[in-house]
Write an enzyme that holds these catalytic residues in place. Structure first.
Site, PDB file in Angstrom:
ATOM      1  N   GLU A   9       2.519   6.934  -2.104  1.00  0.00           N
ATOM      2  CA  GLU A   9       2.487   8.389  -2.088  1.00  0.00           C
ATOM      3  C   GLU A   9       3.827   8.865  -2.636  1.00  0.00           C
ATOM      4  OE1 GLU A   9      -0.220   9.897  -1.568  1.00  0.00           O
ATOM      5  OE2 GLU A   9      -1.348   8.289  -0.606  1.00  0.00           O
ATOM      6  N   HIS A  57      -1.160  14.373   0.705  1.00  0.00           N
ATOM      7  CA  HIS A  57      -0.809  13.363   1.709  1.00  0.00           C
ATOM      8  C   HIS A  57      -0.314  13.942   3.029  1.00  0.00           C
ATOM      9  CE1 HIS A  57       3.284  14.177   0.415  1.00  0.00           C
ATOM     10  NE2 HIS A  57       3.048  13.691  -0.799  1.00  0.00           N
ATOM     11  N   HIS A 153      -4.586  11.536   2.286  1.00  0.00           N
ATOM     12  CA  HIS A 153      -4.213  10.264   1.690  1.00  0.00           C
ATOM     13  C   HIS A 153      -3.022   9.678   2.441  1.00  0.00           C
ATOM     14  CE1 HIS A 153      -6.571  10.272  -2.143  1.00  0.00           C
ATOM     15  NE2 HIS A 153      -6.713  11.541  -1.768  1.00  0.00           N
ATOM     16  N   ASP A 158      -5.035   3.942   2.350  1.00  0.00           N
ATOM     17  CA  ASP A 158      -5.704   3.841   1.053  1.00  0.00           C
ATOM     18  C   ASP A 158      -5.704   2.413   0.530  1.00  0.00           C
ATOM     19  OD1 ASP A 158      -6.186   6.501   1.188  1.00  0.00           O
ATOM     20  OD2 ASP A 158      -4.961   7.086  -0.529  1.00  0.00           O
TER      21      ASP A 158
END
Length: 250
Positions: A9, A57, A153, A158
């Site tokens: 991220e 995120h 996310h 993920d």
């Protein structure tokens, strides 16, 4: 075969504009089975996070104030992924960010592709499903991988989801495990089905057989000829220079 499923991220979309990695998640697979080993770090980006990225995120800048900087964890990360094949969805994005972070670390410049091979599951999905949506969410739906617990996310979450998707895309968790255990090898020429490797730009290293290896090869052929009644398919050993050119390190 050791693979690391990786996700990141970031503070934004463009590493060339100074955006940084704020989370790294890795899941280890060995012979297509999860080992339970993971690598997960939040990072202090030393800059603000774009609103669009925050919406994806949900990681705020204030949450990262006490986290380490990338330079403090890069050796641990490289040790975890070394000599493995990285499995990444849209690898170009993540690798560009990781290379940019490595470029900020003092000392000799290092790149991800120098320590491991890279498999891009987005490129793989586009080959397998041309003209269709191939986002991670779309692939979860197509391969019936449950991602209902994901509201935002997250790199480690993920990576876990991508591991399940990758195994389903390439035949299921058990489908290729026996092949791997039986000694299937990785090659840069696509010998294993449905590989989509990120090109490293490195020169191909040719490793010719040594004289000792060539003699051992000829000895094995002699044993095969005797055991098969002369029906050996390779009755004459190739010269070391030509035989060795078939084996290379990508």
């Amino acid at each position: 075969m050791r693979q690391i499923v990786l996700d990141t991220e970031t503070t934004g979309l463009e590493p060339e504009l100074g955006h940084r990695v704020i989370e790294i998640g890795c899941v280890e697979l060995v012979n297509r089975r999860a080992t339970g080993r993971t690598f997960h770090r939040y990072l202090n980006p030393e800059r603000e996070i774009d609103d669009a990225a925050l919406a994806v995120h949900g990681i705020s800048r204030s949450e990262l104030d006490g986290q380490p900087r990338f330079a403090e964890i890069h050796e641990e990360l490289l040790a975890f992924v070394a000599d493995a094949e990285l499995v990444i969805h849209n690898a170009e994005f993540d690798v560009a960010f990781l290379d940019a972070e490595l470029g900020r670390v003092p000392g000799e410049m290092r790149r991800v592709a120098a320590v491991c091979q890279i498999l891009d599951t987005l490129a793989l999905a586009r080959e397998m499903h041309p003209g269709q949506r191939n986002s991670l969410d779309a692939l979860c739906k197509r391969y019936e991988v449950d991602n209902s617990h994901r509201e935002l996310h997250g790199a480690l979450l993920d990576a876990r989801i991508l591991a399940d998707v990758y195994l389903a895309m390439t035949g299921g968790q058990g489908a290729l495990a026996l092949t791997e255990a039986a000694g299937a090898t990785r090659t840069a020429d696509g010998a294993r089905p449905a590989r989509a490797l990120v090109r490293t730009g490195l020169a191909l290293l040719v490793l010719p057989a040594s004289d000792e290896e060539a003699r051992a090869h000829e000895g094995m052929l002699s044993l095969i000829r005797r055991a098969s009644g002369g029906r050996c398919l390779w009755p004459v050993a190739e010269p070391a220079s030509s035989a060795g050119a078939q084996y290379s390190s990508a």
